[in-house]
Motif scaffolding. Sequence first.
Motif, mmCIF file in Angstrom:
data_model
loop_
_atom_site.group_PDB
_atom_site.id
_atom_site.type_symbol
_atom_site.label_atom_id
_atom_site.label_comp_id
_atom_site.label_asym_id
_atom_site.label_seq_id
_atom_site.Cartn_x
_atom_site.Cartn_y
_atom_site.Cartn_z
ATOM 1 N N PHE A 27 32.915 46.327 55.792
ATOM 2 C CA PHE A 27 32.147 46.223 54.552
ATOM 3 C C PHE A 27 32.074 48.069 54.651
ATOM 4 C CE2 PHE A 27 30.927 41.380 53.533
ATOM 5 C CZ PHE A 27 31.535 42.418 52.412
ATOM 6 N N GLY A 28 31.609 48.516 55.868
ATOM 7 C CA GLY A 28 31.571 49.986 55.954
ATOM 8 C C GLY A 28 33.226 50.569 55.470
ATOM 9 N N VAL A 29 33.909 49.605 55.892
ATOM 10 C CA VAL A 29 35.146 50.664 56.021
ATOM 11 C C VAL A 29 35.567 50.100 54.671
ATOM 12 C CG1 VAL A 29 37.889 50.020 56.275
ATOM 13 C CG2 VAL A 29 36.487 49.781 58.157
ATOM 14 N N LEU A 30 35.829 48.477 54.033
ATOM 15 C CA LEU A 30 35.768 48.639 52.437
ATOM 16 C C LEU A 30 34.671 49.831 51.714
ATOM 17 C CD1 LEU A 30 35.678 44.519 52.592
ATOM 18 C CD2 LEU A 30 37.994 46.354 52.508
ATOM 19 N N LYS A 31 33.771 49.991 51.857
ATOM 20 C CA LYS A 31 32.530 50.730 50.387
ATOM 21 C C LYS A 31 33.433 52.335 51.095
ATOM 22 C CE LYS A 31 28.407 48.954 51.623
ATOM 23 N NZ LYS A 31 26.810 48.355 51.284
ATOM 24 N N HIS A 35 35.249 52.568 46.466
ATOM 25 C CA HIS A 35 33.626 53.169 45.427
ATOM 26 C C HIS A 35 33.071 51.707 44.758
ATOM 27 C CE1 HIS A 35 34.518 56.408 48.602
ATOM 28 N NE2 HIS A 35 35.100 56.830 47.601
ATOM 29 N N ILE A 36 33.982 51.332 44.362
ATOM 30 C CA ILE A 36 33.904 50.688 44.034
ATOM 31 C C ILE A 36 32.601 49.017 44.480
ATOM 32 C CG2 ILE A 36 35.474 48.780 44.058
ATOM 33 C CD1 ILE A 36 34.956 47.679 40.676
ATOM 34 N N LEU A 37 31.878 49.593 45.610
ATOM 35 C CA LEU A 37 31.370 48.333 46.187
ATOM 36 C C LEU A 37 29.914 48.965 46.396
ATOM 37 C CD1 LEU A 37 33.989 46.924 48.674
ATOM 38 C CD2 LEU A 37 32.498 45.313 47.076
ATOM 39 N N VAL A 38 30.138 50.596 46.418
ATOM 40 C CA VAL A 38 28.904 51.190 46.307
ATOM 41 C C VAL A 38 27.991 50.904 44.865
ATOM 42 C CG1 VAL A 38 28.486 53.775 46.928
ATOM 43 C CG2 VAL A 38 29.607 52.694 47.942
ATOM 44 N N CYS A 39 28.893 51.049 44.084
ATOM 45 C CA CYS A 39 27.737 50.883 42.822
ATOM 46 C C CYS A 39 29.322 49.891 41.728
ATOM 47 C CB CYS A 39 28.211 52.155 42.551
ATOM 48 S SG CYS A 39 27.219 52.493 40.512
ATOM 49 N N PRO A 40 28.295 48.736 41.665
ATOM 50 C CA PRO A 40 29.335 47.529 41.154
ATOM 51 C C PRO A 40 28.874 47.890 39.784
ATOM 52 C CG PRO A 40 27.537 46.761 42.237
ATOM 53 C CD PRO A 40 27.664 47.771 43.071
ATOM 54 N N LEU A 55 39.274 42.839 47.000
ATOM 55 C CA LEU A 55 39.791 44.011 47.602
ATOM 56 C C LEU A 55 39.629 43.907 49.375
ATOM 57 C CD1 LEU A 55 36.786 46.302 46.755
ATOM 58 C CD2 LEU A 55 39.030 45.676 45.855
ATOM 59 N N VAL A 56 39.664 43.352 49.993
ATOM 60 C CA VAL A 56 40.219 42.915 51.631
ATOM 61 C C VAL A 56 42.021 42.569 51.611
ATOM 62 C CG1 VAL A 56 39.906 41.586 53.866
ATOM 63 C CG2 VAL A 56 38.086 42.361 52.564
ATOM 64 N N ALA A 57 42.488 41.887 50.344
ATOM 65 C CA ALA A 57 43.298 41.588 50.056
ATOM 66 C C ALA A 57 44.440 43.189 50.755
ATOM 67 C CB ALA A 57 43.945 40.803 49.071
ATOM 68 N N ILE A 58 43.840 44.096 49.177
ATOM 69 C CA ILE A 58 44.334 45.008 49.463
ATOM 70 C C ILE A 58 44.497 46.067 50.495
ATOM 71 C CG2 ILE A 58 44.111 47.182 47.548
ATOM 72 C CD1 ILE A 58 43.158 45.551 45.520
#
Length: 62
Positions: A27-31, A35-40, A55-58
Motif C-alpha cells: 500500500f505504501g508503494v501504491l500511495k 495519489h488518489i489513495l492518499v485522499c480518496p 490500481l494494482v493491476a495498472i
Amino acid sequence: MLFSPVNTEELFNLPHMMAQNVIEQIFGVLKRCFHILVCPPEVDMVWQAILPAVLVAIHNFI
C-alpha cells in the motif's frame, strides 16, 4: 533481523505479522504512485472497494 518466537502464541502470530508488513509495504508503494489513495474521492463504496485492485493491476501493467 529475524524474530524468533518464544512461545506458541508468538509462533502463531509470526506469519500474520510478516503478511501484515508485506501488505503495508504494498500500500505504501501504491500511495506513492497513485495519489488518489492518499485522499480518496467521495464516490460510491463499491467503487472504493474496487479501486485498490484496479490500481494494482495498472501498476503491474506499467
